[in-house]
Design an enzyme around this catalytic site. Structure first.
Site, short mmCIF file in Angstrom:
data_model
loop_
_atom_site.label_atom_id
_atom_site.label_comp_id
_atom_site.label_asym_id
_atom_site.label_seq_id
_atom_site.Cartn_x
_atom_site.Cartn_y
_atom_site.Cartn_z
N LYS A 175 -38.54 -32.04 -44.05
CA LYS A 175 -37.14 -32.61 -45.14
C LYS A 175 -37.06 -31.35 -46.27
O LYS A 175 -37.46 -31.21 -46.74
CB LYS A 175 -37.98 -33.38 -45.98
CG LYS A 175 -36.84 -33.99 -46.88
CD LYS A 175 -36.36 -34.24 -48.23
CE LYS A 175 -36.85 -33.50 -49.55
NZ LYS A 175 -35.01 -32.68 -49.03
N GLY A 228 -42.34 -26.43 -54.48
CA GLY A 228 -41.72 -26.99 -55.27
C GLY A 228 -41.79 -26.55 -57.11
O GLY A 228 -43.19 -25.74 -57.66
N SER A 229 -41.39 -28.02 -57.72
CA SER A 229 -41.66 -27.49 -59.09
C SER A 229 -42.99 -28.08 -58.96
O SER A 229 -43.71 -29.17 -58.88
CB SER A 229 -40.97 -28.25 -60.08
OG SER A 229 -41.35 -29.75 -60.24
N VAL A 232 -42.63 -32.12 -60.46
CA VAL A 232 -42.73 -33.03 -58.31
C VAL A 232 -43.86 -33.18 -57.98
O VAL A 232 -43.91 -34.07 -57.67
CB VAL A 232 -42.04 -32.72 -57.83
CG1 VAL A 232 -41.85 -33.15 -56.93
CG2 VAL A 232 -39.93 -32.62 -58.63
N GLY A 233 -44.43 -31.45 -57.54
CA GLY A 233 -46.31 -31.88 -57.70
C GLY A 233 -46.73 -32.49 -58.44
O GLY A 233 -47.32 -33.18 -57.00
N GLU A 250 -47.58 -26.26 -53.67
CA GLU A 250 -47.28 -24.72 -54.16
C GLU A 250 -46.36 -24.52 -54.94
O GLU A 250 -45.32 -25.01 -54.79
CB GLU A 250 -47.21 -23.67 -52.74
CG GLU A 250 -47.79 -22.94 -51.53
CD GLU A 250 -49.16 -22.54 -52.31
OE1 GLU A 250 -49.05 -21.91 -53.47
OE2 GLU A 250 -49.73 -22.17 -52.08
N CYS A 284 -40.50 -17.88 -57.19
CA CYS A 284 -42.39 -18.99 -57.40
C CYS A 284 -42.31 -17.54 -58.17
O CYS A 284 -43.43 -17.13 -59.32
CB CYS A 284 -42.80 -19.45 -56.83
SG CYS A 284 -42.52 -20.07 -55.40
N GLU A 385 -41.15 -21.58 -67.04
CA GLU A 385 -40.84 -20.99 -65.20
C GLU A 385 -39.41 -20.81 -66.13
O GLU A 385 -39.00 -21.90 -66.46
CB GLU A 385 -41.52 -21.69 -63.83
CG GLU A 385 -40.59 -21.02 -63.28
CD GLU A 385 -41.21 -21.80 -61.57
OE1 GLU A 385 -41.46 -23.44 -61.65
OE2 GLU A 385 -41.39 -20.75 -60.69
#
Ligand code: UN1
Length: 497
Positions: A175, A228-229, A232-233, A250, A284, A385
């Site tokens: 995805k 991703g963020s 969400v991780g 990551e 990142c 970030e």
């Protein structure tokens, strides 16, 4: 008419079951619709997982060197189409052509590395404690990998995950970010053209909530890799933890470049301009903080402002552009919000600070490269970030303080120090809490054959890239072969004869 794109399930291009679609637009000119893509849901994920599960039983038996041979072909096809892919990538996510070419090259490097790994995938043979007995540990495929990728490296990051997954004998449900579905489609087209059998790679377009979470929660997906963020991780780790899925994360970064008093300042300037404003700060690994020794602070800042003034912001497809747009409206708003948070907390805008509009900037998500000074380590702009072209500058008076300030964030991905002093350099290598430390080069520039990842809230201990990623995509099988012809009891029959 905008082109219509589809999902790829079990070797066939198909629409979402619901028939719903979403648009993909050019961030340098939001009036330009590049294509419509399936807005998929759990039903589509179910189909993809079913295909991947069935294909796994065949793919796991294909000799790894042959799996690798297909990836070599993938690398060749990507090489032949490098410029075309780069142009299409710039059109859908904004970064300049020089950088999208680099993104494709990172995918090519990853393909060739993975291809050769098909002829290694080393295991271990180990002496047994008993006579006439043979011990070994070997790598086994795991099953179906769910791969969820971001928009900032739409080719490189999917290849970091998909290629090692395939070489190890897993099948994939992929995805991609809904901001960059076209580059992902090209990658899957190339995999199919190179001969990946049906069901081994499946592409499901759509949003994180509908498609991403359906992947994470699917009982028949064995491992999940996500970039991703951090927020969400964490959610993914929590959900996947319920079924003990293997997860590689990551996540964010708040990377700092330190410039010591003895540094080559011209070199450090080139580094920070590239690290902070390359990819419009949307990496990142982007340089989000600049930590300057007080002795060179004023001099370096004036060099920096002169350098930033020369950066041309515009359409990444245009020759001479250095900084493209932000990827979408929301991302530009985040940048504006952070400039406000910074100034509210007492920071000063030394350069930039505003969105760009009018003329060539009217229809894109452009923002000025921005430098914030009078930033102190406790401020949010020094710790959080931003993912945009904003550089927070901090002043320090020693190497210890520089490292302490660099470490003062919940993230730990990349870091950099400019110095000629070997003692400073080795202290930085030892004491900076980050997965990656660069000496005399910027915080960006990871190479495909080296481990990539971070500490603290940047990840969960796995590494992509290089030889390390193959640990994630394979499972150890320990094998004992006893040819003594009698029962031999480990730990009990200790004589060894
Ligand atoms: C990322 O920002 O998620 O080192 C990846 C670099 C690139 C990869 C960045 N090679 O900046």
């Amino acid at each position: 008419m905008a082109k219509t794109f589809q999902n790829f399930i079990n070797g066939t291009w198909v629409n979402a079951k619901s028939g719903k679609t979403f648009e993909n637009r050019n961030p340098a000119n939001w009036a330009e619709v590049l294509g419509t893509f399936p807005s998929s849901s759990k039903d589509d994920v179910d189909e993809a997982v079913k295909a991947a599960r069935a294909a796994f039983e065949r793919w796991r038996l294909v000799p790894a060197p042959h799996r690798g041979d297909i990836l070599r072909k993938v690398g060749d096809l990507m090489t032949a189409r490098k410029d075309e892919i780069a142009r299409r990538m710039t059109r859908e996510m904004g970064k300049v052509l020089l950088e999208t070419r680099g993104d494709v090259q990172e995918g090519i490097d990853t393909a060739y590395y993975a291809a050769t790994e098909g002829r290694r995938l080393f295991g271990h043979t180990v002496p047994s404690e008993l006579p006439n007995k043979f011990n070994m540990a070997m790598r086994m495929p795991i099953g179906v990998a769910g791969i969820i990728t971001p928009w900032n490296f739409p080719m490189a990051i999917p290849t970091w995950k998909i290629f090692p997954a395939l070489v190890c004998g897993n099948t994939v449900v992929f995805k991609p970010a809904s901001d960059t579905p076209e580059t992902a489609t090209i990658l899957v087209e190339i995999l199919a053209e190179a001969g990946i059998p049906e069901g081994v790679i499946n592409l499901v377009h759509g949003g994180g909530g509908a498609v991403g979470m359906a992947i994470v929660e699917h009982p028949d997906i064995d491992l999940v890799s996500f970039t991703g963020s951090t927020s969400v991780g964490k959610k993914i780790a929590e959900l996947a933890g319920k079924s003990l899925k293997r997860v590689s994360l990551e996540l964010g970064g708040k990377n700092a470049q330190i410039v010591m008093e003895d540094a080559n300042l011209d070199l450090a300037l080139d580094g920070v301009l590239w690290g902070a404003f390359g990819t419009t700060g949307q990496r990142c690994t982007a340089t989000s903080r600049l930590i300057l020794h007080e002795n060179i602070y004023d001099k370096f800042l004036s060099m920096l402002v002169a350098g930033v003034k020369k950066l041309r912001v515009g359409d990444g497809l245009k020759e001479g552009t250095h900084v493209g747009p932000l990827v979408n409206e929301g991302q530009r708003e985040v940048v504006e919000e952070y400039v406000k948070i910074g100034t509210d907390e007492g920071a000063t805008v030394l350069h930039g600070g505003k969105r760009l509009s009018g003329g060539e900037h009217e229809k894109g998500w452009f923002h000025e490269p921005t430098i914030l000074v009078n930033v102190t380590p406790d401020m949010r702009v020094a710790r959080e970030e931003i993912f945009g072209p904003v550089l927070s500058v901090l002043k320090v008076s020693s190497v210890e303080q520089a490292i302490e300030v660099s470490n003062n964030t919940k993230y730990g991905l990349s870091s950099s120090m400019y110095t000629q002093n070997i003692g400073y350099a080795y202290t930085a290598i030892r004491d900076i809490k980050a997965g990656i430390t660069y000496i005399n080069s910027p915080t960006i520039g990871a190479e495909a054959h080296m481990p990539f990842g971070g500490v603290k809230e940047t990840g969960n201990g796995h590494r992509e890239g290089g030889w390390t990623v193959f640990e994630f995509y394979s499972e150890w099988k320990t094998v004992y072969i006893d040819y003594s012809g009698k029962l031999q009891r480990a730990q009990i029959d200790t004589e060894g004869t």
